[in-house]
Scaffold this motif. Structure first.
Motif, PDB file in Angstrom:
ATOM      1  N   LEU B  49       0.837  -1.210   0.000  1.00  0.00           N
ATOM      2  CA  LEU B  49       0.000   0.000   0.000  1.00  0.00           C
ATOM      3  C   LEU B  49       0.868   1.253   0.000  1.00  0.00           C
ATOM      4  N   ALA B  50       1.930   1.259   0.856  1.00  0.00           N
ATOM      5  CA  ALA B  50       2.817   2.426   0.898  1.00  0.00           C
ATOM      6  C   ALA B  50       3.520   2.614  -0.440  1.00  0.00           C
ATOM      7  N   ALA B  51       3.915   1.511  -1.090  1.00  0.00           N
ATOM      8  CA  ALA B  51       4.603   1.597  -2.385  1.00  0.00           C
ATOM      9  C   ALA B  51       3.653   2.105  -3.472  1.00  0.00           C
ATOM     10  N   LEU B  52       2.360   1.950  -3.287  1.00  0.00           N
ATOM     11  CA  LEU B  52       1.378   2.491  -4.236  1.00  0.00           C
ATOM     12  C   LEU B  52       1.077   3.962  -3.952  1.00  0.00           C
ATOM     13  N   VAL B  53       0.996   4.298  -2.641  1.00  0.00           N
ATOM     14  CA  VAL B  53       0.590   5.662  -2.256  1.00  0.00           C
ATOM     15  C   VAL B  53       1.702   6.670  -2.557  1.00  0.00           C
ATOM     16  N   ALA B  54       2.925   6.374  -2.090  1.00  0.00           N
ATOM     17  CA  ALA B  54       3.993   7.384  -2.109  1.00  0.00           C
ATOM     18  C   ALA B  54       4.276   7.936  -3.515  1.00  0.00           C
ATOM     19  N   PRO B  55       4.480   7.090  -4.545  1.00  0.00           N
ATOM     20  CA  PRO B  55       4.725   7.663  -5.877  1.00  0.00           C
ATOM     21  C   PRO B  55       3.517   8.439  -6.424  1.00  0.00           C
ATOM     22  N   ALA B  56       2.297   7.965  -6.154  1.00  0.00           N
ATOM     23  CA  ALA B  56       1.104   8.648  -6.673  1.00  0.00           C
ATOM     24  C   ALA B  56       0.959  10.042  -6.068  1.00  0.00           C
ATOM     25  N   VAL B  57       1.487  10.214  -4.838  1.00  0.00           N
ATOM     26  CA  VAL B  57       1.380  11.504  -4.155  1.00  0.00           C
ATOM     27  C   VAL B  57       2.554  12.415  -4.518  1.00  0.00           C
ATOM     28  N   LEU B  58       3.767  11.855  -4.537  1.00  0.00           N
ATOM     29  CA  LEU B  58       4.973  12.674  -4.715  1.00  0.00           C
ATOM     30  C   LEU B  58       5.411  12.812  -6.172  1.00  0.00           C
ATOM     31  N   ARG B  59       5.021  11.836  -7.022  1.00  0.00           N
ATOM     32  CA  ARG B  59       5.428  11.901  -8.427  1.00  0.00           C
ATOM     33  C   ARG B  59       4.221  11.666  -9.334  1.00  0.00           C
ATOM     34  N   PRO B  60       3.196  12.541  -9.248  1.00  0.00           N
ATOM     35  CA  PRO B  60       1.962  12.289  -9.999  1.00  0.00           C
ATOM     36  C   PRO B  60       2.185  12.257 -11.515  1.00  0.00           C
ATOM     37  N   GLU B  61       3.135  13.066 -12.025  1.00  0.00           N
ATOM     38  CA  GLU B  61       3.417  13.053 -13.472  1.00  0.00           C
ATOM     39  C   GLU B  61       4.847  12.575 -13.701  1.00  0.00           C
TER      40      GLU B  61
END
Lengths: 235, 107
Positions: B49-61
């Motif tokens: 879950l953390a590996a899914l959340v962190a990039p989606a929040v910090l590197r959206p594009e």
């Protein structure tokens, strides 16, 4: 039939208070999948075929990110690995059920059906085996109906949400709502911190390898933390 | 992704997930997992879950993006706080989405 005593209906009744949490999750899952460009038929096929919210959302997020097929499949199956754990602890309570009926019961396995059933079995150790599987079926089938209905509602209004509203951001927010309650001890915190950190660092890697590496590193970090401090107090 | 490939991906996830659910229910208790595997399984949800959340929040594009260009980290932090205090998914979603809309609109 007295429905107050029938274990199936007791299961239905016990799962009802959880539905206000499940239903919006199902609506968001249907709506974000439709907004990501999937057809209504595909979204419904996902809901019925996979029947597991977090992995459905992850599939949509990775499809949007252009991930390769095997990474999407591996990620979804990794998220659903917890079902192997659930399956193992439910197995002794299902041993009396004939094989052909174990398959549909297994298909219906969810976090909620598992948690409610295990709590009931724990409090009623002497309950007849047939009552146990009927109680489980009551919780599990209610979850299935709610999940499919919620996905349908999501499909209904998912196409009408303007792109400017960044509805896709609801996916990581949902994961966050699932993640935060898990963070109760040091090894789990390490799993999340290392998993998230490595995934961010590796986000540019081909095939979305950063995700797989992050998950693996997080699990390893948790196991190491646990081994170093076997009885570390929860922070 | 071509629609045929997408159908295969969904089918593979569906069959794989069913096998995960069926595993021990089918085998009953003929199989016992080693301790390290059981402990490892215990930490899978948090790590994934953390590996899914962190990039989606910090590197959206794809590129690393922080405020003021990207308000997702702030909105996600607010949502995490609400999730921690309330354990309520609907409230968490409302605060996270509302926070992002407000920050995007005002700043």
């Amino acid at each position: 039939m007295d429905t107050r005593k029938e274990p199936f209906w007791e299961g239905v009744r016990d799962v009802a208070p959880l539905l206000p949490g499940v239903f919006p999750f199902a609506v968001i899952t249907g709506a974000t999948a439709l907004q990501a460009g999937l057809s209504p038929e595909t979204v419904l096929g996902m809901a019925a075929g996979i029947f597991a919210g977090a992995s459905q959302l992850a599939t949509v997020q990775l499809l949007k990110a252009g991930a390769v097929p095997w990474v999407i499949v591996a990620t979804a199956l990794l998220i659903n690995l917890r079902f192997v754990m659930y399956s193992a602890s439910l197995a002794p309570h299902m041993a009396h059920v004939p094989t052909y009926r174990r398959w549909p019961l297994a298909y219906l396995l969810t976090d909620q059906a598992y948690a409610l059933s295990m709590a009931r079995f724990h409090h009623r150790p002497g309950e007849p085996a047939g009552h146990k599987s009927r109680y489980y079926a009551g919780t599990a089938l209610t979850m299935w109906v709610s999940w499919m209905t919620g996905n349908l509602v999501g499909i209904g209004f998912g196409g009408r949400v303007p792109a400017a509203l960044s509805l896709q951001f609801a996916i990581p927010l949902t994961f966050l709502a699932l993640l935060v309650p898990l963070l109760r001890d040091r090894p789990t915190l390490m799993a999340a911190a290392v998993g998230g950190g490595v995934a961010v660092a590796g986000d540019g890697l081909p095939f979305n390898l950063g995700l797989v590496l992050g998950a693996g590193a997080g699990i390893a970090a948790a196991l190491v933390t646990e081994a170093l401090r076997p009885d570390a107090p929860a922070p | 992704m071509a629609s045929g490939t997408l159908a295969l991906v969904i089918l593979a996830i569906g069959v794989g997930t069913f096998l995960e659910r069926l595993s021990f229910i089918h085998l009953s208790d003929r199989l016992v997992l080693p301790r390290v595997v059981r402990r490892g399984l215990h930490y899978v949800p948090a790590a994934v879950l953390a590996a899914l959340v962190a990039p989606a929040v910090l590197r959206p594009e794809t590129a690393l993006a922080l405020p003021p260009g990207n308000w997702r980290p702030v909105a996600a932090a607010l949502a995490a706080l609400v999730a921690w205090r309330s354990r309520n998914m609907l409230l968490t979603l409302a605060v996270g989405m509302g926070g992002l809309w407000l920050l995007d609109g005002l700043l």
